[in-house]
Design a protein around this motif. Structure first.
Motif, PDB file in Angstrom:
ATOM      1  N   ILE A   2       0.837  -1.199   0.000  1.00  0.00           N
ATOM      2  CA  ILE A   2       0.000   0.000   0.000  1.00  0.00           C
ATOM      3  C   ILE A   2       0.874   1.253   0.000  1.00  0.00           C
ATOM      4  O   ILE A   2       0.636   2.201  -0.763  1.00  0.00           O
ATOM      5  N   VAL A  49      -7.694   3.831  -4.809  1.00  0.00           N
ATOM      6  CA  VAL A  49      -7.545   2.666  -3.937  1.00  0.00           C
ATOM      7  C   VAL A  49      -6.876   3.046  -2.619  1.00  0.00           C
ATOM      8  O   VAL A  49      -7.289   2.591  -1.544  1.00  0.00           O
ATOM      9  N   ILE A  50      -5.867   3.900  -2.684  1.00  0.00           N
ATOM     10  CA  ILE A  50      -5.164   4.330  -1.479  1.00  0.00           C
ATOM     11  C   ILE A  50      -6.130   5.042  -0.528  1.00  0.00           C
ATOM     12  O   ILE A  50      -6.138   4.810   0.690  1.00  0.00           O
ATOM     13  N   GLU A  73      -8.580   2.549   0.996  1.00  0.00           N
ATOM     14  CA  GLU A  73      -7.883   1.714   1.973  1.00  0.00           C
ATOM     15  C   GLU A  73      -7.679   2.462   3.291  1.00  0.00           C
ATOM     16  O   GLU A  73      -7.861   1.900   4.375  1.00  0.00           O
ATOM     17  N   TYR A  93     -13.087  -2.138  -4.901  1.00  0.00           N
ATOM     18  CA  TYR A  93     -12.140  -2.450  -3.833  1.00  0.00           C
ATOM     19  C   TYR A  93     -12.850  -2.859  -2.550  1.00  0.00           C
ATOM     20  O   TYR A  93     -12.511  -3.874  -1.936  1.00  0.00           O
ATOM     21  N   SER A 140      -5.889  -8.580   0.024  1.00  0.00           N
ATOM     22  CA  SER A 140      -5.729  -7.146  -0.205  1.00  0.00           C
ATOM     23  C   SER A 140      -5.084  -6.840  -1.557  1.00  0.00           C
ATOM     24  O   SER A 140      -5.495  -5.906  -2.254  1.00  0.00           O
ATOM     25  N   LEU A 181      -6.862  -4.859  -4.504  1.00  0.00           N
ATOM     26  CA  LEU A 181      -6.187  -3.658  -4.966  1.00  0.00           C
ATOM     27  C   LEU A 181      -5.981  -3.701  -6.477  1.00  0.00           C
ATOM     28  O   LEU A 181      -6.266  -2.726  -7.187  1.00  0.00           O
ATOM     29  N   SER A 182      -5.496  -4.832  -6.977  1.00  0.00           N
ATOM     30  CA  SER A 182      -5.243  -4.965  -8.413  1.00  0.00           C
ATOM     31  C   SER A 182      -6.531  -4.872  -9.215  1.00  0.00           C
ATOM     32  O   SER A 182      -6.583  -4.218 -10.269  1.00  0.00           O
ATOM     33  N   MET A 232      -7.801  -1.149  -9.214  1.00  0.00           N
ATOM     34  CA  MET A 232      -7.009  -0.286 -10.086  1.00  0.00           C
ATOM     35  C   MET A 232      -7.259  -0.608 -11.547  1.00  0.00           C
ATOM     36  O   MET A 232      -7.366   0.285 -12.389  1.00  0.00           O
TER      37      MET A 232
END
Length: 206
Positions: free
Chosen positions: A4, A104-105, A108, A162, A172, A176-177, A180
């Motif tokens: 992350i 995504v960041i 998260e 996500y 995770s 995440l992938s 994105m």
């Protein structure tokens, strides 16, 4: 390795590049390039942290973000001497990758603070589009998120992807992938095929 954090730094570099390219298109001096790159790279995250109360904001406590921005600007000034000769799609494509990463960041970080899934999607959207809004305003342009282009929609889909993936029990990295990738596919498709949402055209009688 904290993936992350790694992707956060990657997003910072990509959005810094986006800001630097925009500065080059508007023929700004090196100081202007640094300012525009910085606000693009950390603007969304700064707004996010201020809203959710995660203070002091991330780049104040971690100098690596500033280092990444400066390194990106220096590399851009050295290797891309005339940004206006680049393809017209260079800036939107760089921005699309930054949007995917920061969406995504942001989501998260919201989930790590135990906020709801809906709040995570909104926080992801703010993180993804905030820096670009500041960049476009400083360049005296209507921000991408406020145009008819498919932009915010891509971020929202990524945030939803996500949060749902995590709730479905996916790892995770997989979540995440997937998030994105979904954001990138939508945004890059919109750039390539000039996809847009219907405009709100309020015509008045003369």
């Amino acid at each position: 390795m904290n993936w992350i954090y790694f992707f956060d730094l990657c997003g910072t570099a990509v959005f810094a590049l986006s800001g630097a390219l925009a500065a080059g298109k508007h023929r700004m001096d090196p100081f202007g390039v640094i300012v525009l790159a910085a606000v693009t790279a950390v603007g969304g995250g700064t707004i996010r942290d201020a809203i959710i109360g995660a203070t002091p904001v991330f780049w104040i406590t971690d100098p690596n973000y500033i280092a990444v921005i400066l390194a990106t600007v220096v590399a851009c000034l050295i290797f891309i001497r005339k940004p206006y000769k680049l393809s017209n799609k260079s800036l939107p494509i760089a921005d699309a990758f930054g949007l995917a990463l920061f969406t995504v960041i942001g989501a998260e970080k919201a989930l790590s603070l135990e906020l709801s899934g809906m709040a995570a999607v909104v926080v992801g959207l703010i993180t993804g589009v905030g820096g670009g809004i500041i960049r476009d305003v400083l360049c005296r342009q209507v921000p991408m998120v406020l145009r008819t282009e498919v932009y915010a929609t891509a971020s929202i889909v990524g945030g939803i992807s996500y949060t749902i993936s995590l709730q479905a029990g996916m790892g995770s990295m997989t979540a995440l992938s997937l998030a994105m990738l979904s954001t990138l596919i939508i945004r890059l498709s919109a750039i390539h095929w000039h996809l847009s949402l219907p405009a709100f055209d309020l015509k008045t009688k003369k």
